[in-house]
Enzyme design. Structure first.
Site, PDB file in Angstrom:
ATOM      1  N   LYS A   8      -1.349  -9.368  -4.592  1.00 12.31           N
ATOM      2  CA  LYS A   8      -1.925  -9.526  -6.058  1.00 12.31           C
ATOM      3  C   LYS A   8      -3.288  -9.035  -6.414  1.00 12.31           C
ATOM      4  O   LYS A   8      -3.452  -8.294  -7.408  1.00 12.31           O
ATOM      5  CB  LYS A   8      -1.863 -11.210  -6.249  1.00 12.31           C
ATOM      6  CG  LYS A   8      -0.455 -11.373  -6.097  1.00 12.31           C
ATOM      7  CD  LYS A   8      -0.183 -12.907  -6.466  1.00 12.31           C
ATOM      8  CE  LYS A   8      -0.986 -14.053  -5.438  1.00 12.31           C
ATOM      9  NZ  LYS A   8      -0.463 -14.008  -4.177  1.00 12.31           N
ATOM     10  N   THR A   9      -4.418  -9.350  -5.572  1.00 12.45           N
ATOM     11  CA  THR A   9      -5.771  -9.163  -5.841  1.00 12.45           C
ATOM     12  C   THR A   9      -5.758  -7.652  -5.721  1.00 12.45           C
ATOM     13  O   THR A   9      -6.560  -6.945  -6.593  1.00 12.45           O
ATOM     14  CB  THR A   9      -6.662  -9.890  -4.823  1.00 12.45           C
ATOM     15  OG1 THR A   9      -6.454 -11.031  -4.946  1.00 12.45           O
ATOM     16  CG2 THR A   9      -8.002  -9.548  -5.146  1.00 12.45           C
ATOM     17  N   PRO A  28       3.707 -15.062  -3.344  1.00 12.84           N
ATOM     18  CA  PRO A  28       3.106 -15.880  -2.190  1.00 12.84           C
ATOM     19  C   PRO A  28       1.887 -15.274  -1.656  1.00 12.84           C
ATOM     20  O   PRO A  28       1.674 -13.942  -2.031  1.00 12.84           O
ATOM     21  CB  PRO A  28       4.221 -15.577  -1.168  1.00 12.84           C
ATOM     22  CG  PRO A  28       5.154 -14.885  -1.608  1.00 12.84           C
ATOM     23  CD  PRO A  28       4.941 -14.872  -3.188  1.00 12.84           C
ATOM     24  N   PRO A  29       1.230 -15.710  -0.832  1.00 10.08           N
ATOM     25  CA  PRO A  29       0.117 -15.209  -0.330  1.00 10.08           C
ATOM     26  C   PRO A  29       0.152 -13.954   0.435  1.00 10.08           C
ATOM     27  O   PRO A  29       1.251 -13.917   1.065  1.00 10.08           O
ATOM     28  CB  PRO A  29      -0.566 -16.187   0.579  1.00 10.08           C
ATOM     29  CG  PRO A  29      -0.189 -17.443   0.365  1.00 10.08           C
ATOM     30  CD  PRO A  29       1.258 -17.057  -0.513  1.00 10.08           C
ATOM     31  N   VAL A  38       1.000 -10.600  -0.561  1.00 13.12           N
ATOM     32  CA  VAL A  38       1.980  -9.607  -1.262  1.00 13.12           C
ATOM     33  C   VAL A  38       1.050  -8.674  -2.034  1.00 13.12           C
ATOM     34  O   VAL A  38       1.716  -7.793  -2.631  1.00 13.12           O
ATOM     35  CB  VAL A  38       3.054 -10.221  -2.115  1.00 13.12           C
ATOM     36  CG1 VAL A  38       3.634 -11.305  -1.201  1.00 13.12           C
ATOM     37  CG2 VAL A  38       2.429 -11.152  -3.122  1.00 13.12           C
ATOM     38  N   SER A  77      18.430 -28.254  -4.335  1.00 10.45           N
ATOM     39  CA  SER A  77      19.006 -27.097  -3.696  1.00 10.45           C
ATOM     40  C   SER A  77      19.638 -27.134  -2.546  1.00 10.45           C
ATOM     41  O   SER A  77      20.360 -26.360  -2.042  1.00 10.45           O
ATOM     42  CB  SER A  77      18.120 -25.840  -3.896  1.00 10.45           C
ATOM     43  OG  SER A  77      16.918 -25.999  -3.073  1.00 10.45           O
ATOM     44  N   LYS A 137      14.445 -16.739  -1.461  1.00 16.21           N
ATOM     45  CA  LYS A 137      15.110 -17.211  -0.329  1.00 16.21           C
ATOM     46  C   LYS A 137      16.151 -16.156   0.382  1.00 16.21           C
ATOM     47  O   LYS A 137      16.220 -16.340   1.589  1.00 16.21           O
ATOM     48  CB  LYS A 137      16.326 -18.273  -1.102  1.00 16.21           C
ATOM     49  CG  LYS A 137      15.422 -19.656  -1.454  1.00 16.21           C
ATOM     50  CD  LYS A 137      16.831 -20.549  -2.264  1.00 16.21           C
ATOM     51  CE  LYS A 137      15.843 -21.528  -2.940  1.00 16.21           C
ATOM     52  NZ  LYS A 137      16.821 -22.581  -3.771  1.00 16.21           N
TER      53      LYS A 137
END
Length: 792
Positions: free
Chosen positions: A376-377, A371-372, A374, A693, A736
């Site tokens: 990554k970049t 998700p945004p 966290v 789910s 979740k």
């Protein structure tokens, strides 16, 4: 020429005299090194050995005859009888000259072959009894043919060898005796020493001619090959000299016309020399430079050609940064920049370890999915810092033109290389860490498919010769470490995804967010807002309140924004002189950030029957969802709202069918389903929802509604159901679970087969939650509706 004829006349006179006088039965023997003297040949000798000098002194005072035998081993200084060949030449001293250093220069003439019968003495020089040898001649057609062929071959060699005198061509024609012809040619031909001795020992003239002809043919072949090579080299030199002369003329003409060579041409030529281009690229660059020199600067084509050459020379064709392969340092750098993310860090350290042991390795293609917010970049920047490589980043979000990846062809106006080559140029080395952000958001339209263009870029087996349309020359991308980022994998084409190693970055728990805020976010924002150390402090309670009441996300981007908001307000008060420093407590957070945006509503919304909390996965991390069910008088219809997808609608229908099949066990009257319409709603109706789910959550909400039993307020659940009441595994368990922990829930119901997925969940999160693993809906209802147990 006259002197040579006189010398030949003298030699013939001496030879006649010797033949007339005959040879003595005993002769002094001189050992000669690396030389074979043939009969009728005049040869210069340098005599330096004491034994040989004594022999010359003795012979010079008598008949001037001696026997010359070649040494078998040229390294022996004082050879004895066993170190000499047995066949040699009877020689006569023609001239003699003594040198001041004791050496003697001789001019000797070979008279006839001989064989040594026995050696009589070794001191003061060798003396032996000899047997003169005569050549055996068989006059026939074959001999005549051999003589003719030898004569022609020797004449050809004289023509091919500038060092041989031209008179030898006439001399060989005038020799009538076959044996003398063979000896004359052998004496004037460059032949290896063993072959010369063999020719001397061969008494049969026909055999001697055959052997000599074979040696002549070998020599002709060598001379012709050398002549061919010399001709080619001369032709190349002549071509180079001609080009140089023409260029000098062209330069002179330009100077006369006032059009001296433009400085930009010289500058580009120097750049081409310094760029260390591959041979094929350098050849193309020089060809393009020559074309550029002929184009007038006012022409539009001039700008195109010059820009192309500047791109070629600006790329780092041979520039490689040295990798820092210290594993401990790399681990320290990764830990300094990022909290947790152990799996990703472990993978990077494994890559470094293999690179260190092997010495070279094709760059891996890593794909960070999560998700945004966290990290990554920023993780890509840390990898570059740990490796000691350059870092370059491009964003692929919304890119729909294939030319953005491969570049435009030079035939188009304003053509440029693609983003890959542009990034390599910015990096300044051919082995940077190259990050491609948002690869899941690539577009595709009539201009081509950028994802298809990336197939070659992100394949270590193909990208060693990546061809950009603008450059039209192969560039090696195999040493580049490519890293891609994505929020979801579903939109990435399977062929492209297959070339990447996927590393999932989960959302952060509350404890992890607190640690990230303390270690990274707060120091960064304090520094960026001009605050000094100690002017702003956050208590743990303040950070917890910001996390719980002002943010609800998987990452930490909004958390950083709220911290930045606090920093701005404190900076304004310090600048206004209202305070000198501030320790932000939980109470101060409300004053600085205003009313809370999120509230713990799980208990409030589940206090009535017909509401259950489900766990869902979204592209921005996990989240909770409240599924509500109600009934009203009607005809047994099922109403579904909340912008549900087809799969979720089918799950709702399956849940209702299962509850109806269990109505008697749950204590539900059958007429309820016939006399009432049931409405299932999932709030946040503007957001599309789909997936299987939510099956157990819908079944639990229906059971709660129809039995009038509230669901436990601290419980959330996920799982797909079947008509038989089986609970099937689902995906996104880690996200979740983190969502349930984030909103303060205490119990989570998961499918039994998803138990293994908890290994990826942080230990502190698992400690705060109680997990229930189920295989059937009956188990779910017993856990969710403790006040209404099933009859059976």
């Amino acid at each position: 020429m006259k002197e040579r004829e006189e010398e030949q006349g003298e030699e013939e006179r001496l030879l006649v005299e010797v033949k007339r006088e005959g040879f003595p039965p005993q002769l002094p023997i001189m050992a000669i090194r690396s030389t074979v003297i043939f009969p009728f040949a005049v040869v210069p000798l340098t005599v330096a050995r004491p034994r040989s000098v004594r022999l010359v002194d003795e012979v010079a005072s008598t008949d001037k005859l001696f026997g010359a035998l070649a040494q078998q081993d040229t390294h022996v200084e004082e050879p004895g009888p066993d170190a000499l060949y047995q066949v040699g030449t009877i020689c006569k001293i023609v001239r003699m000259l003594k040198q001041p250093d004791g050496t003697v220069l001789l001019l000797v003439q070979g008279l006839a072959r001989f064989r040594v019968r026995a050696f009589l003495q070794e001191e003061p020089y060798l003396l032996g009894t000899i047997e003169p040898l005569e050549s055996v001649l068989e006059p026939d057609k074959e001999t005549e043919a051999l003589v003719q062929q030898v004569s022609q071959s020797f004449q050809k060699i004289v023509q091919l060898s500038p060092q041989l005198q031209a008179y030898l061509q006439m001399a060989v024609v005038n020799v009538n005796d076959s044996g003398q012809l063979a000896d004359f040619v052998a004496a004037n031909l460059e032949i290896p020493f063993p072959s010369r001795q063999k020719l001397l020992e061969t008494l049969n003239v026909k055999e001697r001619l055959r052997l000599l002809l074979r040696l002549l043919e070998e020599r002709i072949e060598i001379l012709e090959l050398g002549s061919k090579i010399q001709s080619e080299v001369k032709s190349e030199i002549d071509k180079t000299m001609r080009e140089r002369y023409l260029r000098e003329q062209l330069a002179a003409i330009r100077r006369e016309l006032g059009e001296d060579e433009r400085p930009e041409i010289k500058e580009l030529a120097e750049k081409i020399e310094q760029a260390q281009l591959p041979p094929e690229v350098e050849e193309e660059a020089k060809r393009e430079l020559e074309r550029l020199a002929e184009i007038h600067p006012s022409s539009a084509e001039y700008t195109v050609a010059r820009t192309y050459l500047e791109w070629l020379t600006a790329l780092p064709w041979a520039v490689v940064t040295e990798d820092n392969l210290e594993i401990a340092r790399a681990k320290q750098v990764l830990d300094e920049d990022h909290y947790d993310l152990e799996k990703v860090k472990e993978r990077i350290l494994e890559y470094l370890a293999v690179l260190k042991l092997r010495g070279q390795m094709k760059g891996p293609i890593l794909c960070f999915v999560g998700p945004p917010g966290v990290g990554k970049t920023s993780l890509g920047q840390s990898i570059a810092r740990a490796l000691g490589r350059k870092f370059v980043r491009i964003s692929l979000g919304g890119v729909g033109d294939e030319a953005e990846i491969r570049g435009h062809r030079r035939t188009y106006i304003g053509a440029l290389p693609g983003r890959i080559i542009q990034g390599i140029r910015r990096a300044g080395s051919k082995n940077p860490v190259f990050m491609m952000d948002e690869i899941d958001k690539l577009g595709r339209d009539f201009r081509g498919d950028p994802a298809a263009a990336l197939l070659e870029v992100l394949d270590p087996e193909q990208n060693s010769r990546f061809m950009d349309h603008y450059l039209d020359q192969p560039f090696d991308l195999s040493k580049v470490m490519f890293i891609t980022t994505a929020n979801i994998l579903d939109t990435i084409p399977p062929a492209l995804l297959d070339r990447m190693e996927v590393l999932e970055l989960p959302g952060y728990s509350e404890e992890e967010k607190l640690q990230i805020a303390k270690r990274y976010l707060i120091p960064k924002q304090v520094r960026e807002h001009g605050l000094k150390e100690g002017q702003l402090e956050f208590s743990d309670g303040a950070l917890q309140r910001i996390v719980r009441e002002y943010t609800r996300e998987a990452g930490v981007r909004n958390l950083e924004r709220e911290i930045a908001n606090v920093c701005r307000k404190v900076a304004a008060k310090i600048a206004a002189g209202e305070l000198e420093s501030l320790d932000v407590s939980a109470e101060e957070v409300g004053k600085l950030l205003g009313p809370a945006r999120f509230f713990p509503e799980a208990a409030e919304r589940t206090e009535r029957s017909g509401v259950a909390i489900g766990l869902v996965w979204t592209p921005v991390g996990g989240d909770i969802v409240f599924i509500e069910a109600t009934k009203m008088p009607g005809k047994g219809n099922l109403i579904l709202t909340g912008k549900l997808g087809e799969v979720m609608k089918e799950s709702a229908q399956a849940a209702l069918s299962y509850i109806r099949s269990k109505a008697e066990e749950l204590g539900i009257e059958a007429k309820v389903f016939l006399e009432n319409d049931i409405h299932i709603h999932v709030p946040s109706g503007a957001i599309p929802k789909d997936g299987p789910s939510a099956g157990v959550t819908i079944a639990t909400a229906l059971a709660s509604l129809l039995t009038n039993t509230p669901v436990r307020p601290d419980l959330a659940m996920t799982g797909e159901i079947t008509l038989r009441g089986r609970v099937l595994p689902v995906g996104g368990i880690r996200e979740k679970v983190l969502a349930a922990h984030r909103v303060g829930l205490k119990r989570v119901i998961l499918p039994k087969r998803n138990e293994v997925d908890l290994e990826e969940v942080a230990a502190n999160v698992k400690q705060d939650l109680q997990f229930e693993f189920v295989e059937s809906v009956d188990e779910v209802l017993r856990l969710a509706l403790p006040q209404r147990l099933l009859v059976s």
